[in-house]
Design an enzyme around this catalytic site. Sequence first.
Site, PDB file in Angstrom:
ATOM      1  CD  GLU A  21      -2.914  -1.054   2.200  1.00  0.00           C
ATOM      2  OE1 GLU A  21      -3.915  -1.717   2.289  1.00  0.00           O
ATOM      3  OE2 GLU A  21      -2.259  -1.188   3.159  1.00  0.00           O
TER       4      GLU A  21
HETATM    5  N1  IFG Z   1      -4.271  -4.486   4.693  1.00  0.00           N
HETATM    6  C1  IFG Z   1      -3.231  -3.234   4.659  1.00  0.00           C
HETATM    7  C2  IFG Z   1      -2.691  -3.417   6.302  1.00  0.00           C
HETATM    8  C3  IFG Z   1      -4.516  -4.263   6.805  1.00  0.00           C
HETATM    9  C4  IFG Z   1      -5.558  -5.419   6.379  1.00  0.00           C
HETATM   10  C5  IFG Z   1      -6.898  -5.516   7.522  1.00  0.00           C
HETATM   11  C6  IFG Z   1      -2.163  -5.701   4.257  1.00  0.00           C
HETATM   12  C7  IFG Z   1      -0.819  -6.317   3.686  1.00  0.00           C
HETATM   13  C8  IFG Z   1      -6.111  -4.231   5.002  1.00  0.00           C
HETATM   14  N2  IFG Z   1      -2.104  -4.230   4.125  1.00  0.00           N
HETATM   15  O1  IFG Z   1      -3.180  -6.587   4.158  1.00  0.00           O
HETATM   16  O2  IFG Z   1      -2.267  -3.051   6.598  1.00  0.00           O
HETATM   17  O3  IFG Z   1      -5.023  -2.637   7.020  1.00  0.00           O
HETATM   18  O4  IFG Z   1      -7.129  -6.522   7.157  1.00  0.00           O
END
Ligand code: IFG
Length: 521
Positions: A334
């Site tokens: 992200e």
């Molecule tokens: N995606 C984000 C996490 C977390 C997650 C919650 C990943 C690799 C959603 N990154 O999963 O930081 O917020 O389900």
Amino acid sequence: MRVPLAALLVLALPLTAAPAAASAVTAPPPVTLGSVIPAPVEVHPGGPDFRLTSGTVIAAPASALDVARRLAEALRPATGYALPIVAHAPGGTPVISLATGPVGARLGTEGYRLGVRRSEISLRANGNAGLFAGVQTLRQLLPAAIDASTPRHQRWTVPGGDIVDYPRFAYRGAMLDEARHFHSPDEIKRYLDEISRFKVNYLHLHLADDQGWRIQIDSWPRLAQVGGAPGTGVDGVGGGYLTKAQYRDLVRYAADRYITIVPEIDMPGHVNAAQVAYPELTCDGVAPPPRTDTDVGYSSLCIGKEITYRFVDDVLRELAAMTPGPYIHIGGDEAQATSPADYLTFERRVLPLVAKYGKTAYGWHDIAAAPAASAAIAQYWGLDTSNATLAAAVRRGTRVVMSPANLAYLDQKYNPETPIGLDWAGYIEVQTAYDWDPGTLLSDVPAKAVLGVEAPLWSETLRKMADIEFLAFPRLAAIAELGWSSSHDWASFRSRLGAYGPRWAEQGVNFYRSTQIDWAR
Ligand code: IFG
């Protein structure tokens, strides 16, 4: 006293037709040799049961004393038996004997042979990790009451026969998000105890993110002092951080259960807490406001500044020095606030720093875009069944740990009624978590490139241990079976899981009683 007519009618019934008791309290069915999670490779029932009694001893050589102690501490509370650990059992004494020695290369370091006879249980393995795995199986072959914390006066039998067992995948992990909500060392230890029962062998700790920084770093003291201050969790709840002493103690506690700790510092995104503590880590030198909301993708280290790489080098050096395990996770997910070119620049400079400190780099599968990731492990968290960028990296040598968010993210709700958890990846009931194959999930990644599985538990909506347990169990058991077992059978797993429920109840684990499962009482 008036006798109600209904009572008279019951009495009038012919004696042979015993009234159907509404809630007959029946003794739980005897445990069968195959009633183990994860499912063992080979189960050969037969022969007389072994009965554990006050005269039983545990025999183990000095080299296996640690595992013998784990076994004794597991069995003593509920039986009230002394269960002394001896080097050699006196003749005729009922004995549980542990020993290491060559038991076959196919069993590897974590496999074991368990033989149950009338007066001896023998546990053999190539090494202590295998003995420990066998002990977890043995615990599940005793009645569920064995998990009670106070003595139960009952028969303690183990079904006769033989089990030969070893794992399918080398990496069988769980993850706790310490950043969004700080879980105390005691809570992490309880989780280590709970996941070790299912032969999980890695615990990934997500130690830094936008909201909080959760590990002491001496060369950058404000990271934990500011980033780990009270009020730095989501909604201002769940601040705190691990001191180096606490981290080292957790590493030891995990190792005693044959679990390796994998620390993660998420970069170049998910860094707001670090930049609040050290504004020089931003491009404009201005500290961003602290964040306790759950947005993602808005922060980035300043790729063009040299201090960024001094920061990363210092953090990786100190983390590596207190992490005996082979992996350091550098996140990489992200990074929407980092340009694609800057992202590649960052990964090209940082991945080699992990190797500089003798560790193998590990990151979310987003790092696969960086050519430098060819020697790294990519943790797949996508929803798709193919990923061309990851497949290309795999062809260059990258290996994969499977954590598909729609199948393995334990922070996702079971269903719309689940009171905590998230739902962006979809609802994950127990069967959803079980009914997939880590080796073939991605059509363009061959099974031989898959190191194993991991079940992440993000903590945006967690506040206490009961929340961790409610979301983790029973789905963690499903993921653990996908990592360990060579067989895959939902009907069998569903039945074994139902029989496991009373064990969680005895342990005081706040597990979710999924309606997909017939839970034994
Ligand atoms: N995606 C984000 C996490 C977390 C997650 C919650 C990943 C690799 C959603 N990154 O999963 O930081 O917020 O389900």
